[in-house]
Design an enzyme around this catalytic site. Sequence first.
Site, PDB file in Angstrom:
ATOM      1  N   LYS A 124       0.869  -1.255  -0.065  1.00  0.00           N
ATOM      2  CA  LYS A 124       0.115   0.193  -0.014  1.00  0.00           C
ATOM      3  C   LYS A 124       0.800   1.098   0.009  1.00  0.00           C
ATOM      4  O   LYS A 124       1.824   1.182   0.577  1.00  0.00           O
ATOM      5  CB  LYS A 124      -0.777  -0.083   1.206  1.00  0.00           C
ATOM      6  CG  LYS A 124      -2.053   0.981   1.208  1.00  0.00           C
ATOM      7  CD  LYS A 124      -3.113   0.136   0.398  1.00  0.00           C
ATOM      8  CE  LYS A 124      -4.369   0.890   0.330  1.00  0.00           C
ATOM      9  NZ  LYS A 124      -5.510   0.038  -0.267  1.00  0.00           N
TER      10      LYS A 124
HETATM   11  P1  NAD Z   1     -13.084   7.387  -3.216  1.00  0.00           P
HETATM   12  O1  NAD Z   1     -12.057   8.493  -2.699  1.00  0.00           O
HETATM   13  O2  NAD Z   1     -13.742   7.338  -4.361  1.00  0.00           O
HETATM   14  O3  NAD Z   1     -14.341   7.531  -1.966  1.00  0.00           O
HETATM   15  C1  NAD Z   1     -14.539   7.895  -0.676  1.00  0.00           C
HETATM   16  C2  NAD Z   1     -15.814   8.006  -0.284  1.00  0.00           C
HETATM   17  O4  NAD Z   1     -15.864   8.085   1.203  1.00  0.00           O
HETATM   18  C3  NAD Z   1     -16.229   9.542  -0.746  1.00  0.00           C
HETATM   19  O5  NAD Z   1     -17.726   9.681  -1.024  1.00  0.00           O
HETATM   20  C4  NAD Z   1     -16.064  10.439   0.425  1.00  0.00           C
HETATM   21  O6  NAD Z   1     -16.774  11.497   0.640  1.00  0.00           O
HETATM   22  C5  NAD Z   1     -16.530   9.332   1.517  1.00  0.00           C
HETATM   23  N1  NAD Z   1     -15.573   9.799   2.908  1.00  0.00           N
HETATM   24  C6  NAD Z   1     -14.682  10.250   3.120  1.00  0.00           C
HETATM   25  N2  NAD Z   1     -14.271  10.523   4.457  1.00  0.00           N
HETATM   26  C7  NAD Z   1     -15.530  10.291   4.964  1.00  0.00           C
HETATM   27  C8  NAD Z   1     -16.098  10.253   6.381  1.00  0.00           C
HETATM   28  N3  NAD Z   1     -15.357  10.749   7.206  1.00  0.00           N
HETATM   29  N4  NAD Z   1     -17.453  10.122   6.638  1.00  0.00           N
HETATM   30  C9  NAD Z   1     -18.378   9.551   5.696  1.00  0.00           C
HETATM   31  N5  NAD Z   1     -17.791   9.429   4.095  1.00  0.00           N
HETATM   32  C10 NAD Z   1     -16.263  10.026   4.015  1.00  0.00           C
HETATM   33  O7  NAD Z   1     -12.687   6.000  -2.222  1.00  0.00           O
HETATM   34  P2  NAD Z   1     -12.963   4.543  -2.578  1.00  0.00           P
HETATM   35  O8  NAD Z   1     -11.920   4.048  -3.611  1.00  0.00           O
HETATM   36  O9  NAD Z   1     -14.388   4.337  -2.816  1.00  0.00           O
HETATM   37  O10 NAD Z   1     -12.439   3.792  -1.484  1.00  0.00           O
HETATM   38  C11 NAD Z   1     -13.370   3.951  -0.067  1.00  0.00           C
HETATM   39  C12 NAD Z   1     -12.887   2.633   0.475  1.00  0.00           C
HETATM   40  O11 NAD Z   1     -12.797   1.232  -0.227  1.00  0.00           O
HETATM   41  C13 NAD Z   1     -11.515   2.809   1.184  1.00  0.00           C
HETATM   42  O12 NAD Z   1     -11.297   2.309   2.551  1.00  0.00           O
HETATM   43  C14 NAD Z   1     -10.713   2.098   0.137  1.00  0.00           C
HETATM   44  O13 NAD Z   1      -9.334   1.609   0.825  1.00  0.00           O
HETATM   45  C15 NAD Z   1     -11.532   0.907   0.119  1.00  0.00           C
HETATM   46  N6  NAD Z   1     -11.209   0.079  -1.192  1.00  0.00           N
HETATM   47  C16 NAD Z   1     -11.449   0.666  -2.567  1.00  0.00           C
HETATM   48  C17 NAD Z   1     -11.349  -0.032  -3.619  1.00  0.00           C
HETATM   49  C18 NAD Z   1     -11.202   0.611  -4.986  1.00  0.00           C
HETATM   50  O14 NAD Z   1     -11.298  -0.222  -5.932  1.00  0.00           O
HETATM   51  N7  NAD Z   1     -11.393   1.782  -5.168  1.00  0.00           N
HETATM   52  C19 NAD Z   1     -10.975  -1.407  -3.540  1.00  0.00           C
HETATM   53  C20 NAD Z   1     -10.677  -1.873  -2.239  1.00  0.00           C
HETATM   54  C21 NAD Z   1     -11.125  -1.526  -0.932  1.00  0.00           C
END
Ligand code: NAD
Length: 434
Positions: A124
């Site tokens: 990561k």
């Molecule tokens: P992103 O940046 O696209 O979206 C994040 C979302 O969370 C946004 O809507 C943001 O406004 C919201 N957010 C941020 N802080 C917040 C808070 N304090 N309270 C409520 N909402 C909040 O990110 P993403 O890629 O969707 O990732 C989200 C999670 O999923 C992370 O934990 C990431 O590690 C995990 N993840 C992502 C992927 C991927 O393919 N993108 C894969 C596996 C896991």
Amino acid sequence: MSATEAAEAAPVAPPSTGAPAKGSALETAHAQLAAAVGILGYDDGLHTMLRMPRREMHVAVPLRRDNGTTEVLHGFRVQHNVSLGPGKGGLRYHPDVEIDEVRALAMWMTWKCGVVNLPYGGAKGGVAIDPRQYSKGELERVTRRYTSEIMPMIGPDNDIMAPDMGTDAQTMAWVMDTYSVAKGYTIPAVVTGKPLAVGGSLGRGTATSAGLVHVTAAALADAGVPLEGTTVAIQGFGKVGGHAAEIFAERGAKVVAVSDQYGGIRNDGGLDVKRLMEHVGQTGSVVGFDDADAISNTELLALDVDVLAPSAIEGVLDEHTSGTVRARWVVEGANGPTTAAGDTILAEKGVTVVPDVLANAGGVVVSYFEWVQANQTYWWTEQEIAEKLEDRMHRAYRDVADLARREHLSLRDAAITIGVQRVAEAHQIRGLYP
Ligand code: NAD
């Protein structure tokens, strides 16, 4: 950097040392590993090997701002384990990024790749930056400088990046270009989650969310409940939560609440997700959507729904909020949304938690497909990818659910145990050098 620029530079946050903070992602990750090691009966030496990151880099990332001043950001890359293959893991841009969080996220990637049986270790990266405060040009410069600083660690055979919170396909294109320019030829397989035009894979953008919906449907089916008509609340409306809302709705579930960092919205009759997507496209937030009532993120977690999918940040279901959960299933779209204390409370309440290392593994599965396609320079159809993803997710769910039933474990303990065992087996067969 000139002396003036150095004087203007913001101080670099020092890396953390010592035991992980209470309630932190790393403490949770360590507790989960300890539980799996206990189940598997491994000794202390193997436990320590499995806990310690293999390699990490802490880098200063000097950035020339558009106004001519210079700022120095702090960046990290951690390879938690590379026993099964190259490190694989996202790049996060968030103001709170710090080394222990990146270590936890890298460890979860190791077990996740194990659970879905991919030939990868876990890695990561992150930069402590709030991307919304910077221009596109500034973000490009941050990405290129960070990439060149961690260049010795990354590559298609040793560590492959993907988007995470705060980064996207464009970020991956900049990483790939910076790496390729340094090597002298185009190397698409150094990143996944890149745009189609430069060797991305069909289906990668929605893969995490599609995988999440597949395992939700499988978990519901095990309890004799159809996905159709099920009520769902989703925290986070980004790459994971937003597409999950779309796919849940397409498959007949009723998405009754969603939120982002600015707040949440609710409509018990079901949100019109297509229209909501347009609203978010125009305003940047779910807040203010006309066909819904406003709620807070805390209220969303406590809604009386069938499925709660925390898909934003770590640690939101802790010793305080877990007691308020009324959902029957918590399906973890985010990495580490439930703390160890929160997990205990949810188990006592009889809530089934479908853990992150399984629930959000669809992204790394299609990242793997993208890497395979890039290495072969031969691209598959969207349908082939969707079918292979569904098959992998169902098989992984079955492995986890069967072990849980056989050994009377939670789905989390079963999933981490499978991931840890696959990695430990590779360690043991390879032997310890020298
Ligand atoms: P992103 O940046 O696209 O979206 C994040 C979302 O969370 C946004 O809507 C943001 O406004 C919201 N957010 C941020 N802080 C917040 C808070 N304090 N309270 C409520 N909402 C909040 O990110 P993403 O890629 O969707 O990732 C989200 C999670 O999923 C992370 O934990 C990431 O590690 C995990 N993840 C992502 C992927 C991927 O393919 N993108 C894969 C596996 C896991």
